[in-house]
Design an enzyme around this catalytic site. Structure first.
Site, PDB file in Angstrom:
ATOM      1  CG  ASP A  50      -1.815   1.166   1.324  1.00  0.00           C
ATOM      2  OD1 ASP A  50      -2.637   1.171   0.414  1.00  0.00           O
ATOM      3  OD2 ASP A  50      -1.661   2.063   2.061  1.00  0.00           O
ATOM      4  NE  ARG A  51      -0.365   1.674  -4.060  1.00  0.00           N
ATOM      5  CZ  ARG A  51      -0.982   0.918  -4.063  1.00  0.00           C
ATOM      6  NH1 ARG A  51      -0.546  -0.225  -3.628  1.00  0.00           N
ATOM      7  NH2 ARG A  51      -2.275   0.873  -4.099  1.00  0.00           N
ATOM      8  CB  THR A  52      -1.723   5.836   1.618  1.00  0.00           C
ATOM      9  OG1 THR A  52      -2.284   6.558   0.349  1.00  0.00           O
ATOM     10  CG2 THR A  52      -2.149   6.647   3.027  1.00  0.00           C
ATOM     11  CB  CYS A  86      -2.067   3.941  -8.132  1.00  0.00           C
ATOM     12  SG  CYS A  86      -1.746   4.171  -6.634  1.00  0.00           S
ATOM     13  CB  THR A  88      -1.177   7.286  -3.524  1.00  0.00           C
ATOM     14  OG1 THR A  88      -2.702   7.902  -3.433  1.00  0.00           O
ATOM     15  CG2 THR A  88      -0.139   7.622  -2.244  1.00  0.00           C
ATOM     16  CB  ALA A  89       1.686   4.815  -7.723  1.00  0.00           C
ATOM     17  CB  THR A 128      -4.673   8.758  -0.324  1.00  0.00           C
ATOM     18  OG1 THR A 128      -3.446   8.996  -0.991  1.00  0.00           O
ATOM     19  CG2 THR A 128      -5.328   7.501  -1.371  1.00  0.00           C
ATOM     20  CE  LYS A 168      -6.823   1.606  -1.855  1.00  0.00           C
ATOM     21  NZ  LYS A 168      -6.304   0.940  -3.271  1.00  0.00           N
ATOM     22  CB  CYS A 197      -7.887   8.682  -4.831  1.00  0.00           C
ATOM     23  SG  CYS A 197      -7.644   6.947  -4.360  1.00  0.00           S
TER      24      CYS A 197
END
Length: 242
Positions: A50-52, A86, A88-89, A128, A168, A197
């Site tokens: 998970d990025r966040t 994505c 956040t990525a 996010t 999700k 997001c």
């Protein structure tokens, strides 16, 4: 035989977002037969951490090695550019762009560019915690002369709930939370609101969210079509909802 460009996709972040991104690319392409559509190689790797969680320090396992592995694999297979559905990525965008010798589309930069082209001077951000705290959108907006408008702590908690506990988790979307964030950002002066997001893109897909929203995944998909040498249908010239 004409050499067609191939789009690479680092997917699975999350899985439903990737399928929606592919659908957007197909819908946006001005194609009359199958062969006029964009060639894609898609890696669906939801196992990437998970990025966040990593950005906030709650998850110590970095997503970067997984992102690099997929990106390098796509490069070896001859893709002409890479999209990462994505937002956040994009925290890792610079490292990925440096290590992968294939152009990587910048969903954040293209979203801000679209706002600028449409005369927006103040934009709300729904994203996010990782994207908000790292300032990914805020810095890009300020650089373009656009004021970033962020949710309060309570409303940001609503955004995270929508992303993680609704989308999700495969649960129904609590639209009253979405509308509460929408109203607050408008009251704070946002002329348009970024769906920053890719999970939020699924809310736009399934619900009538009204005017004044810009979906960053739609921006990324349109750029993917153009970078692949294809024409975009006229109805996708402006992506801010009316």
């Amino acid at each position: 035989m004409e050499q067609k460009k191939i789009l690479g996709v680092i997917g699975g972040l999350g899985p439903m977002d990737t399928t929606h991104f592919m659908e957007l690319v197909i819908r946006m392409t001005d194609a009359s037969v199958d062969q006029e559509n964009v060639d894609m190689i898609v890696y669906n790797f939801p196992s990437i951490p998970d990025r966040t969680g990593y950005i906030l320090g709650s998850n110590l396992k970095s997503p970067l090695p997984g992102l690099l592995w997929v990106g390098r694999s796509l490069a070896r297979q001859g893709v002409d550019c890479i999209a990462i559905p994505c937002i956040t990525a994009h925290f890792f965008y610079e490292e990925l762009a440096e290590e992968i010798r294939v152009p990587i589309l910048n969903g954040i930069g293209e979203t801000v560019k679209h706002l600028k082209e449409n005369g927006i001077t103040a934009a709300g951000v729904m994203a996010t915690d990782g994207t908000i705290i790292s300032g990914l959108f805020s810095q890009a907006l300020l650089s373009a002369g656009i004021k970033p408008v962020l949710p309060s702590r309570q409303r940001q908690a609503d955004v995270m709930h929508l992303i993680y506990n609704n989308i999700k988790a495969g649960q129904d979307v609590e639209m009253e939370r979405f509308e509460a964030v929408h109203q607050e950002l408008q009251q704070r002066g946002a002329q348009a609101i970024i769906l920053g997001c890719t999970e939020l893109s699924l809310i736009k897909r399934d619900y009538d969210i009204g005017p004044g929203f810009l979906d960053s995944m739609e921006v990324l998909a349109r750029q993917a079509v153009l970078h692949s040498g294809k024409a975009v249908k006229k109805e996708y010239t402006s992506l801010i909802t009316h």
